[in-house]
Enzyme design. Structure first.
Site, PDB file in Angstrom:
ATOM      1  N   ASP A  34      80.057  15.067  32.067  1.00  0.00           N
ATOM      2  CA  ASP A  34      79.781  13.938  32.948  1.00  0.00           C
ATOM      3  C   ASP A  34      81.106  13.234  33.231  1.00  0.00           C
ATOM      4  O   ASP A  34      81.966  13.155  32.356  1.00  0.00           O
ATOM      5  CB  ASP A  34      78.770  12.972  32.316  1.00  0.00           C
ATOM      6  CG  ASP A  34      78.043  12.173  33.383  1.00  0.00           C
ATOM      7  OD1 ASP A  34      76.861  12.455  33.635  1.00  0.00           O
ATOM      8  OD2 ASP A  34      78.696  11.292  34.012  1.00  0.00           O
ATOM      9  N   THR A 130      67.383  18.198  42.751  1.00  0.00           N
ATOM     10  CA  THR A 130      66.437  18.434  43.846  1.00  0.00           C
ATOM     11  C   THR A 130      67.173  18.262  45.170  1.00  0.00           C
ATOM     12  O   THR A 130      67.654  17.172  45.474  1.00  0.00           O
ATOM     13  CB  THR A 130      65.264  17.453  43.749  1.00  0.00           C
ATOM     14  OG1 THR A 130      64.665  17.636  42.474  1.00  0.00           O
ATOM     15  CG2 THR A 130      64.228  17.709  44.831  1.00  0.00           C
ATOM     16  N   LEU A 166      60.050  18.653  34.901  1.00  0.00           N
ATOM     17  CA  LEU A 166      59.731  17.851  33.728  1.00  0.00           C
ATOM     18  C   LEU A 166      59.353  16.424  34.106  1.00  0.00           C
ATOM     19  O   LEU A 166      59.852  15.877  35.084  1.00  0.00           O
ATOM     20  CB  LEU A 166      60.862  17.882  32.707  1.00  0.00           C
ATOM     21  CG  LEU A 166      62.303  17.657  33.144  1.00  0.00           C
ATOM     22  CD1 LEU A 166      62.596  16.185  33.181  1.00  0.00           C
ATOM     23  CD2 LEU A 166      63.220  18.369  32.171  1.00  0.00           C
ATOM     24  N   ARG A 167      58.444  15.900  33.309  1.00  0.00           N
ATOM     25  CA  ARG A 167      57.963  14.531  33.539  1.00  0.00           C
ATOM     26  C   ARG A 167      58.663  13.598  32.590  1.00  0.00           C
ATOM     27  O   ARG A 167      58.837  13.933  31.414  1.00  0.00           O
ATOM     28  CB  ARG A 167      56.452  14.434  33.257  1.00  0.00           C
ATOM     29  CG  ARG A 167      55.580  15.194  34.199  1.00  0.00           C
ATOM     30  CD  ARG A 167      54.205  15.395  33.594  1.00  0.00           C
ATOM     31  NE  ARG A 167      54.280  16.149  32.333  1.00  0.00           N
ATOM     32  CZ  ARG A 167      53.283  16.325  31.483  1.00  0.00           C
ATOM     33  NH1 ARG A 167      52.114  15.795  31.726  1.00  0.00           N
ATOM     34  NH2 ARG A 167      53.438  17.032  30.383  1.00  0.00           N
ATOM     35  N   ASN A 236      55.821  18.365  44.161  1.00  0.00           N
ATOM     36  CA  ASN A 236      55.751  16.906  44.042  1.00  0.00           C
ATOM     37  C   ASN A 236      54.934  16.291  45.170  1.00  0.00           C
ATOM     38  O   ASN A 236      54.189  15.336  44.959  1.00  0.00           O
ATOM     39  CB  ASN A 236      57.163  16.311  43.996  1.00  0.00           C
ATOM     40  CG  ASN A 236      57.730  16.351  42.581  1.00  0.00           C
ATOM     41  OD1 ASN A 236      57.009  16.649  41.635  1.00  0.00           O
ATOM     42  ND2 ASN A 236      58.997  16.059  42.432  1.00  0.00           N
ATOM     43  N   GLY A 285      54.888   6.062  41.540  1.00  0.00           N
ATOM     44  CA  GLY A 285      56.249   5.534  41.705  1.00  0.00           C
ATOM     45  C   GLY A 285      57.193   6.456  40.964  1.00  0.00           C
ATOM     46  O   GLY A 285      56.914   7.649  40.829  1.00  0.00           O
ATOM     47  N   CYS A 288      60.994  10.439  41.171  1.00  0.00           N
ATOM     48  CA  CYS A 288      60.819  11.715  41.883  1.00  0.00           C
ATOM     49  C   CYS A 288      59.884  11.655  43.087  1.00  0.00           C
ATOM     50  O   CYS A 288      60.288  11.989  44.198  1.00  0.00           O
ATOM     51  CB  CYS A 288      60.299  12.771  40.925  1.00  0.00           C
ATOM     52  SG  CYS A 288      61.587  13.393  39.866  1.00  0.00           S
ATOM     53  N   LYS A 291      61.088   9.647  46.230  1.00  0.00           N
ATOM     54  CA  LYS A 291      62.314  10.244  46.795  1.00  0.00           C
ATOM     55  C   LYS A 291      62.020  11.616  47.413  1.00  0.00           C
ATOM     56  O   LYS A 291      62.476  11.914  48.516  1.00  0.00           O
ATOM     57  CB  LYS A 291      63.324  10.376  45.645  1.00  0.00           C
ATOM     58  CG  LYS A 291      64.601  11.061  45.960  1.00  0.00           C
ATOM     59  CD  LYS A 291      65.581  10.899  44.805  1.00  0.00           C
ATOM     60  CE  LYS A 291      65.369  11.875  43.677  1.00  0.00           C
ATOM     61  NZ  LYS A 291      65.882  13.217  43.905  1.00  0.00           N
ATOM     62  N   ARG A 355      62.552   2.676  38.176  1.00  0.00           N
ATOM     63  CA  ARG A 355      62.801   3.054  39.567  1.00  0.00           C
ATOM     64  C   ARG A 355      61.475   3.172  40.328  1.00  0.00           C
ATOM     65  O   ARG A 355      60.557   3.819  39.856  1.00  0.00           O
ATOM     66  CB  ARG A 355      63.578   4.380  39.629  1.00  0.00           C
ATOM     67  CG  ARG A 355      65.052   4.177  39.312  1.00  0.00           C
ATOM     68  CD  ARG A 355      65.782   5.479  39.296  1.00  0.00           C
ATOM     69  NE  ARG A 355      65.494   6.238  38.082  1.00  0.00           N
ATOM     70  CZ  ARG A 355      65.994   7.443  37.824  1.00  0.00           C
ATOM     71  NH1 ARG A 355      66.778   8.030  38.704  1.00  0.00           N
ATOM     72  NH2 ARG A 355      65.705   8.057  36.702  1.00  0.00           N
TER      73      ARG A 355
HETATM   74  C1  UDX Z   1      57.013  13.880  38.376  1.00  0.00           C
HETATM   75  C2  UDX Z   1      56.445  15.303  38.290  1.00  0.00           C
HETATM   76  O1  UDX Z   1      55.221  15.278  37.544  1.00  0.00           O
HETATM   77  C3  UDX Z   1      57.440  16.239  37.654  1.00  0.00           C
HETATM   78  O2  UDX Z   1      56.934  17.561  37.649  1.00  0.00           O
HETATM   79  C4  UDX Z   1      58.726  16.187  38.471  1.00  0.00           C
HETATM   80  O3  UDX Z   1      59.704  17.023  37.950  1.00  0.00           O
HETATM   81  C5  UDX Z   1      59.245  14.756  38.536  1.00  0.00           C
HETATM   82  O4  UDX Z   1      58.231  13.910  39.078  1.00  0.00           O
HETATM   83  P1  UDX Z   1      57.322  11.816  36.729  1.00  0.00           P
HETATM   84  O5  UDX Z   1      57.846  11.072  37.916  1.00  0.00           O
HETATM   85  O6  UDX Z   1      58.076  11.731  35.453  1.00  0.00           O
HETATM   86  O7  UDX Z   1      57.202  13.380  37.065  1.00  0.00           O
HETATM   87  O8  UDX Z   1      55.861  11.276  36.427  1.00  0.00           O
HETATM   88  P2  UDX Z   1      54.341  11.733  36.596  1.00  0.00           P
HETATM   89  O9  UDX Z   1      53.711  11.780  35.276  1.00  0.00           O
HETATM   90  O10 UDX Z   1      54.221  12.928  37.438  1.00  0.00           O
HETATM   91  O11 UDX Z   1      53.752  10.464  37.388  1.00  0.00           O
HETATM   92  C6  UDX Z   1      54.259  10.097  38.656  1.00  0.00           C
HETATM   93  C7  UDX Z   1      53.589   8.841  39.152  1.00  0.00           C
HETATM   94  O12 UDX Z   1      52.239   9.078  39.500  1.00  0.00           O
HETATM   95  C8  UDX Z   1      53.574   7.693  38.150  1.00  0.00           C
HETATM   96  O13 UDX Z   1      53.863   6.508  38.856  1.00  0.00           O
HETATM   97  C9  UDX Z   1      52.153   7.687  37.631  1.00  0.00           C
HETATM   98  O14 UDX Z   1      51.755   6.419  37.185  1.00  0.00           O
HETATM   99  C10 UDX Z   1      51.391   8.110  38.875  1.00  0.00           C
HETATM  100  N1  UDX Z   1      50.100   8.759  38.596  1.00  0.00           N
HETATM  101  C11 UDX Z   1      50.062   9.952  37.942  1.00  0.00           C
HETATM  102  C12 UDX Z   1      48.921   8.182  39.067  1.00  0.00           C
HETATM  103  O15 UDX Z   1      48.943   7.113  39.678  1.00  0.00           O
HETATM  104  N2  UDX Z   1      47.752   8.844  38.860  1.00  0.00           N
HETATM  105  C13 UDX Z   1      47.676  10.036  38.223  1.00  0.00           C
HETATM  106  O16 UDX Z   1      46.573  10.579  38.094  1.00  0.00           O
HETATM  107  C14 UDX Z   1      48.870  10.612  37.737  1.00  0.00           C
END
Ligand code: UDX
Length: 459
Positions: A34, A130, A166-167, A236, A285, A288, A291, A355
């Site tokens: 980094d 991405t 990954l989440r 996504n 939100g 990922c 965006k 974020r």
């Molecule tokens: C996501 C994707 O799941 C992951 O595969 C990708 O690489 C990056 O973006 P992340 O942003 O970490 O991961 O969170 P995720 O668990 O997917 O939730 C995303 C958003 O959706 C959150 O704000 C969550 O609160 C919301 N959500 C999720 C809902 O409102 N309802 C649901 O049923 C599931």
């Protein structure tokens, strides 16, 4: 025994750090690079820059085994590596498209470092950031340009796209037990190298104390560069669409007097639909979905295609935030002088990431309407306070609830799900309104405790 590779990972943010730690754990020698010296110092001291369950332990174990190191020197890492991952950020630019500035700078530097190097095998450059479709070719061009700047036109490398899924909050688990590994490249040899690199993951032969689902082989999808890049956006966008879909259904359920939880169970059991990502509430939100959906819309428009469905997915999501305010106004009438507690500030549980967190948007809207807003979060409090000086942040949910006319469940952290509702009710002022933005609490228990409960899409 799988072959051990020398791997460089450029960018020690979320994706880079987790990827590097995971590759070291499965047996490779990994150097994380980094340009941020303070970050590298911090990592060398074993302090994690992000809150991610299991990461600190994973990193320290690989560091102690001598398999994981941190550096600011990209050229050295490029020279010593068989495979280099690019995992730098691609933030949303002003026009909604992904900003490739960091990726471009890294690609040029890789080209510069490759110039004149004597290599036994081509360097495999893996794009994990991405990036818009076509970026693999762009990265390739920049590597050549970077080499040409050092008077060396002919450098040996292959570009591969390897999107990550990954989440946040379960990133370590997701890295070890992915649903699939996607690789895109125009060259067979690079895909073979990647298959070998990921062999312990694909065959699930690495040691683990985690409690995974049954350890079946992980599907390995190989395709061309553009399709791999598109898979990330499509995945996504689909998940965001699924959430916006259930939110729209929830809104109609409210009108007709149906219960969206039963509806979600009823449709989710259809294997073609699936039960996950059907939780309604204040919407999606994070770093990922917003965006990537925005970048995909921007890519479509670049080709004069109107992405009507994706546009609606975003509008439905924006409307969900406003529905929180409407629900508060419905029972509190004026928000002026009212105290509102926001329970949870991170964009989702088990992360300190704020974020595109709904909490910020909701807090801003409430403050503008004259409410006093108090926020609680087990880990993201400080970050939220820095972003929103008008938001009073406390570190105990009871303090947030004390004297509040209304509370909003914004993030369904375990301690918020497990709140003693009778105690919460005793701390609050009438009308003791509880807007459950995640349908995370039991409506009947909340009402028994004397709270005026309002969920999403259910009574
Ligand atoms: C996501 C994707 O799941 C992951 O595969 C990708 O690489 C990056 O973006 P992340 O942003 O970490 O991961 O969170 P995720 O668990 O997917 O939730 C995303 C958003 O959706 C959150 O704000 C969550 O609160 C919301 N959500 C999720 C809902 O409102 N309802 C649901 O049923 C599931």
């Amino acid at each position: 025994m799988a072959e051990s590779f020398s791997v460089g990972v450029v960018g020690s943010g979320y994706v880079g750090l987790v990827t590097g730690a995971c590759l070291a754990h499965i047996g490779h020698r990994v150097a994380c690079v980094d340009k941020n010296e303070a970050l590298v110092d911090q990592l060398r001291e074993g302090r994690m820059p992000i809150y991610e369950p299991g990461l600190e332990d994973l990193v320290s174990r690989s560091v102690n085994r001598g398999r994981l190191s941190f550096t600011t020197s990209l050229p050295e890492v490029v020279r010593d590596s068989d495979v280099v991952f690019i995992a730098v950020d691609t933030p949303q630019g002003d026009d909604g498209s992904a900003d490739l500035g960091s990726v471009a700078a890294v690609a040029r530097s890789i080209g510069g470092a490759l110039a004149g190097a004597q290599r036994k095998h081509p360097l495999v450059v893996v794009n994990k950031s991405t990036v818009p479709v076509g970026s693999g070719d762009y990265v390739s061009m920049l590597i050549r340009e970077g080499a040409a700047e050092n008077d060396e036109g002919d450098v040996d490398y292959r570009v591969v796209s390897n999107p990550e899924f990954l989440r946040e909050g379960s990133a370590v688990y997701d890295s070890f037990f992915p649903d699939r590994i996607v690789l895109g490249s125009e060259g067979r040899d690079a895909l073979d190298t990647m298959r070998e690199l990921y062999k312990p993951l694909i065959e699930q032969t690495f040691p683990t104390e985690m409690d995974p689902r049954p350890r079946a082989a992980v599907p390995f999808v190989t395709t061309d560069l553009a399709s791999a890049e598109m898979i990330k956006y499509a995945a996504n966008a689909f998940l965001a669409t699924k959430i916006s879909f259930i939110n729209e259904i929830a809104n109609v359920c409210e009108l007709v007097g149906a219960d969206v939880s039963s509806v979600a169970t009823g449709i989710g059991l259809d294997a073609r639909i699936g039960s996950r990502f059907l939780n309604p509430g204040i919407g999606w939100g994070g770093s990922c979905f917003p965006k990537d959906v925005s970048a995909l819309r921007s890519i479509a428009r670049e080709y004069d295609y109107e992405p009507t469905l994706l546009d609606s997915v975003v509008s439905v999501n924006e409307r969900q935030r406003r529905r929180v305010i409407s629900k508060l106004q419905h029972d509190l009438h004026t928000l002026k002088g009212k105290r509102v507690a926001l329970l949870g500030l991170a964009f989702k549980p088990n992360t300190d990431d704020i974020r595109e967190a709904p909490s910020l948007e909701i807090a801003r809207a409430l403050v503008t309407r004259g409410a006093r807003v108090v926020g609680y979060d087990p880990v993201a409090g400080k970050a939220a306070a820095r972003r929103l000086p008008d938001l009073k942040v406390v570190f105990d949910p009871h303090e947030a609830l004390s004297g509040a006319h209304a509370a909003v469940v914004v993030t369904e952290w375990e301690d918020i799900r497990g709140l003693d509702l009778k105690e919460a009710s005793s701390l609050m002022e009438p009308p003791k309104l509880l807007v459950d933005g995640r349908n995370a609490l039991d409506a009947a228990s909340a009402r028994d405790a004397g709270l005026l409960y309002r969920g999403f899409g259910r009574e």
